[in-house]
Structures are given as C-alpha cells and as structure tokens.
Motif scaffolding. Sequence first.
Motif, PDB file in Angstrom:
ATOM      1  N   LEU A   1       0.828  -1.212   0.000  1.00 44.25           N
ATOM      2  CA  LEU A   1       0.000   0.000   0.000  1.00 44.25           C
ATOM      3  C   LEU A   1       0.861   1.260   0.000  1.00 44.25           C
ATOM      4  O   LEU A   1       0.536   2.236  -0.680  1.00 44.25           O
TER       5      LEU A   1
ATOM      6  N   ASP B   1      -4.309   7.874   2.482  1.00 46.73           N
ATOM      7  CA  ASP B   1      -5.379   7.148   1.814  1.00 46.73           C
ATOM      8  C   ASP B   1      -6.130   6.308   2.851  1.00 46.73           C
ATOM      9  O   ASP B   1      -5.532   5.744   3.766  1.00 46.73           O
TER      10      ASP B   1
ATOM     11  N   GLN C   1      -7.309   3.452   2.764  1.00 46.83           N
ATOM     12  CA  GLN C   1      -6.932   2.037   2.870  1.00 46.83           C
ATOM     13  C   GLN C   1      -6.004   1.813   4.063  1.00 46.83           C
ATOM     14  O   GLN C   1      -6.007   0.735   4.662  1.00 46.83           O
TER      15      GLN C   1
ATOM     16  N   SER D   1      -8.188   1.289   7.044  1.00 51.70           N
ATOM     17  CA  SER D   1      -8.674  -0.096   7.061  1.00 51.70           C
ATOM     18  C   SER D   1      -7.596  -1.053   7.541  1.00 51.70           C
ATOM     19  O   SER D   1      -7.875  -1.989   8.300  1.00 51.70           O
TER      20      SER D   1
ATOM     21  N   TYR E   1     -16.304   5.419   6.319  1.00 56.91           N
ATOM     22  CA  TYR E   1     -15.158   4.852   7.019  1.00 56.91           C
ATOM     23  C   TYR E   1     -15.193   5.250   8.488  1.00 56.91           C
ATOM     24  O   TYR E   1     -14.974   4.420   9.364  1.00 56.91           O
TER      25      TYR E   1
END
Length: 161
Positions: free
Chosen positions: A7, A15, A17, A20, A58
């Motif tokens: 990533l 970002d 992600q 997460s 999110y």
Amino acid sequence: AELAGRLQRMLPPGDLQFASLALERSLLAAAKGDLPTALAEVDRAVTMSEASRTQPQYLRRMLRARSEVKLMAQRPDQAVNDAERAVRLELEAAEPATVSSNLGLAYLALGRALQAQGRREEALGALLTAARHLRPTLGEQHPATRAAAGLVASLTPRPRG
C-alpha cells in the motif's frame, strides 16, 4: 505487514486504505489479547478516517469498531461515546425510515456499551432498534442479528408465574 508495504508503494499517504489496515491490525491484536496495541491501532484508524472528508462511511465503521475494542478494554464510558457518535452519523447519512445494516450495527455497539454501563433500559431500547434493522438486512442467522436477539432476550424481564 506485506500489505502495508504494498500500500505504501501504491497509494498516497493518508489514503483511507491505511485506516482499514490499522483497523485490521487492531482486530488481530484484540483477538490475541493485546489490548494496548488494539487500542492504539483503532485510534489511528479513527484519526485517519476523521481527517478524510471524502468517504464518511469509514469513520462510522471505525467508531463502531473502536467502541467494541473499548468494551474489551473495560472502558464502557468511552465505548458509549463512540457508539453514540456512530449512531448519530449513521442517522445523518440515512434516508428517513430507512432500514440499514450499518445503523443496526451502530445500535448493537451502543446497546452493548450501555449494558456494560449498567443502563439496562437504554441498552434494551438500543438493542431492539438494532434487531429491527439487522433482521431484514442481514437475516436471522447472521451473527450480529443473533447477538442482538440474544442480548434482547437477556435484558427482557421474564413474567413471573
């Protein structure tokens, strides 16, 4: 760890992600009983999600997760705060009278946290609302639906007879 490296090479800093990924690290640490790491990672996930204005879903998800981790760490007041915030944000995002699994999951987190505080009636109300949203969206056999139903049953006074 492998995914984190990928990533970092593929995505810009900040970002979602990465939020997460922090959440997944938190859940893994919690499953291993490492609550300090679980709390630190879920806090990172919430902070990253708060910084982003592009995908508010999110933040709602991270708040629900942080509420659960706070419960594991025996911090029910903080768990209630996160769950209440998640419910508010889900309500703001939903169309009126919408049945939503996300709203149901937020109410489930709130019900659990309220129960941990000993606020039985409020917990029962939140859990009934959770079940009302979860049954039609996730189904009767989904673990979250079953958890809500089980908690409702445990908090519902039984008639004396």
